[in-house]
Design an enzyme around this catalytic site. Structure first.
Site, PDB file in Angstrom:
ATOM      1  N   CYS A 143      49.862  -1.118  56.016  1.00  0.00           N
ATOM      2  CA  CYS A 143      48.964  -0.057  55.430  1.00  0.00           C
ATOM      3  C   CYS A 143      47.754   0.248  56.150  1.00  0.00           C
ATOM      4  O   CYS A 143      47.839   0.850  57.194  1.00  0.00           O
ATOM      5  CB  CYS A 143      48.375  -0.774  53.818  1.00  0.00           C
ATOM      6  SG  CYS A 143      47.948   0.535  52.965  1.00  0.00           S
ATOM      7  N   GLU A 172      54.783  -7.456  51.213  1.00  0.00           N
ATOM      8  CA  GLU A 172      54.372  -8.777  50.835  1.00  0.00           C
ATOM      9  C   GLU A 172      54.470  -8.906  49.312  1.00  0.00           C
ATOM     10  O   GLU A 172      54.497  -9.791  48.679  1.00  0.00           O
ATOM     11  CB  GLU A 172      52.850  -9.055  51.180  1.00  0.00           C
ATOM     12  CG  GLU A 172      51.856  -8.410  50.599  1.00  0.00           C
ATOM     13  CD  GLU A 172      51.546  -7.272  51.336  1.00  0.00           C
ATOM     14  OE1 GLU A 172      50.256  -6.572  51.108  1.00  0.00           O
ATOM     15  OE2 GLU A 172      52.191  -6.595  51.840  1.00  0.00           O
ATOM     16  N   HIS A 202      53.522  -2.139  51.366  1.00  0.00           N
ATOM     17  CA  HIS A 202      53.273  -3.457  51.376  1.00  0.00           C
ATOM     18  C   HIS A 202      54.494  -4.437  51.116  1.00  0.00           C
ATOM     19  O   HIS A 202      54.966  -4.451  50.111  1.00  0.00           O
ATOM     20  CB  HIS A 202      52.432  -3.629  50.154  1.00  0.00           C
ATOM     21  CG  HIS A 202      50.952  -3.210  50.506  1.00  0.00           C
ATOM     22  ND1 HIS A 202      49.878  -3.900  51.051  1.00  0.00           N
ATOM     23  CD2 HIS A 202      50.493  -2.023  50.374  1.00  0.00           C
ATOM     24  CE1 HIS A 202      48.800  -3.329  51.077  1.00  0.00           C
ATOM     25  NE2 HIS A 202      49.085  -2.012  50.515  1.00  0.00           N
TER      26      HIS A 202
END
Length: 514
Positions: free
Chosen positions: A79, A169, A167
């Site tokens: 990001c 994660e 993202h």
């Protein structure tokens, strides 16, 4: 030498999730401020740049010197990290006028790119950014796009740099773990040697080397963190550890007696201190949550210092501080989510040196370490309980009467949760990350008992599912269970005439109410 991934934190609220996902790959990682990259550390095998609340064009944006990183280590920009790399190397980052936020699908993927090995067509990702990379730097090439974002991912393999605007994660990126594994294991070459057993071996050695023959006092809370901390220290320094269990008067019902018995049964040297009078006196009239935590942290240290004078040559204060405690208490953006009693409440003039063996671990990792240490499962699998105890589960000021009301309600809640059996035979308690009752003592609600009108306090029940306490979702408790708990609390706990259930997730809420 233990391998390490460095995660440079640019202030994203999901930076800790990156760390958690890397740990799931049995690889040690360290989260550091964006401008604190360590020099001459041969254990580093790769670097990840996190997201950020800022735009690269903001005056206050966090900016790092990438010259000491790119070309020397494999780098993954996520990001803002991707945008910052593009910005620094001649690409173009522009405001789109609208935030790109939510689920998206990768409409094109370069499956020959190492970062996308084993990816599926149309793989879902999660976007959360206001700027878009409209032109990538020279030498880079696009590796993935969505219908709205052409440069969703790009790379320069010669520089060993991979960038994604989404993202990986977060849970909503369905193959995020695959992407991170491709980077950490396949690209960086992690041997995946981080494990509870290796942590125990390394930590015990470090404790022996650091503490030597010094005496240590440890503040026990009855929870898994301090219990595992105590066991590790006991393995390292034996009788040089003295544990102090402070009863601040805001523990769960009969908790002090139960925990003292459990600790003595496993061979720990424990001193029990009833300091409830001091805590109640110092908290009198205090309603602000941060002030409560600060007062409790201060009083803990004062009690420890008083006890330390009775223990000859005590030089260390050990605590079961874990990683989420430190992350929520300290932020590079300058924002404190909440101070933890064993982080934010320590005075500058504390007489003892601080020892925190678990400070890099997430909660589930602490449990795994406890199991590896062969600790009783009754301690290892206990729900997390805040250091300040019921003080942060009572809205408003703290009194003994309020604590007693909450203790009685919470005791019913916990007992019923242990008794309720799931289809697989386990208890409801074992299927919940954390649960507790909250007394809304600043609110009175009208009720009726028999033929009489009541005007008493509501109790809110909280139960969440999680893996690391950084994020949590409210647990979908069975209706028959909630009906029974509500009836038992209202009928048996004087001062309560209403029971509610908290269905908020973290974020935006926290697990505790204060």
């Amino acid at each position: 030498m233990q391998q390490k991934i460095i995660i440079l934190d640019f202030g994203s609220q999901t930076t800790q999730l990156i760390g958690r996902r890397v740990r799931e790959l049995d690889t040690f990682c360290e989260i550091l401020p964006y401008n604190k990259f360590p020099q001459n550390d041969e254990s580093i095998i790769g670097v990840i740049l996190s997201g950020s609340p800022y735009s690269v064009h903001d005056k206050e944006a966090f900016k790092a010197d990438l010259s000491q990183i790119i070309g020397k280590y494999p780098v993954l920009g996520i990001c803002y990290g991707a945008q910052f790399i593009s910005y620094q190397y001649g690409g173009k980052v522009e405001k789109t006028g609208t935030r790109e936020y939510g689920r998206a699908n990768l409409t094109s993927i370069d499956l020959n790119c190492a970062i996308f090995k084993d990816f599926e067509k149309d793989s879902q990702v999660w976007m959360s950014h206001g700027d878009t990379i409209t032109a990538i730097p020279e030498g880079f090439h696009v590796t993935a796009s969505t219908s709205d974002v052409k440069n969703a991912a790009f790379a320069d393999e010669t520089k060993k740099v991979w960038c994604v605007q989404f993202h990986p994660e977060v849970f909503h990126t369905t193959q995020g773990k695959t992407l991170l594994k491709n980077f950490v294991v396949n690209i960086c070459g992690s041997r995946q040697e981080w494990s509870p057993a290796s942590f125990i071996e390394t930590t015990i050695k470090e404790l022996k080397d650091t503490i030597k023959q010094d005496r240590v006092i440890l503040g026990l809370s009855g929870g898994v963190d301090s219990s595992v901390c105590a066991t590790l220290l006991h393995r390292a320094i034996g009788d040089n550890l003295t544990c102090i269990f402070v009863d601040h008067g805001m523990l769960r019902k009969n908790e002090f007696q139960k925990v003292m018995s459990a600790y003595k049964a496993i061979g720990l040297n424990v001193i029990g201190v009833d300091a409830s009078e001091k805590f109640f006196a110092d908290l009198k009239g205090v309603t602000d949550p941060e002030k409560k935590r600060k007062i409790i942290g201060r009083d803990f240290v004062e009690v420890f210092n008083a006890e330390a004078k009775k223990i000859k040559d005590a030089k260390w204060l050990a605590q079961g501080t874990i990683y989420p405690d430190r992350i929520e208490s300290l932020s590079i953006t300058g924002m404190t989510i909440k101070s933890h009693h064993n982080v934010g409440g320590l005075p500058k003039d504390m007489k003892l040196q601080l020892c925190e063996p678990l400070k890099w671990l997430f909660k589930d990792e602490v449990r795994r370490v406890g199991t590896q240490l062969n600790m009783p499962q009754s301690l290892v699998n206990r729900h997390p309980f805040p250091g300040p105890g019921l003080a942060v589960r009572i809205l408003g000021d703290i009194t003994r009467e309020k604590v007693q009301i909450l203790q009685n309600a919470d005791d019913i809640y916990m007992e019923e949760m242990h008794n309720y059996k799931m289809p697989d035979g386990t208890s409801l308690y074992d299927n919940i990350w954390q649960a507790g009752a909250i007394l809304l003592s600043t609110i009175n609600s009208v009720g009726v008992m028999g033929d009489e009108r009541t005007y008493e306090h509501p109790i809110a029940l909280r139960a969440v599912t999680s893996t690391d306490a950084m994020t949590a979702d409210w647990a979908h408790l069975p209706y028959d269970f909630m009906a029974k708990v509500s009836s038992e609390i209202i009928n048996k706990v004087q001062g309560v005439n209403r029971v509610c259930y908290d269905i908020s997730s973290k974020p935006p809420a926290t697990i505790e109410w204060e």
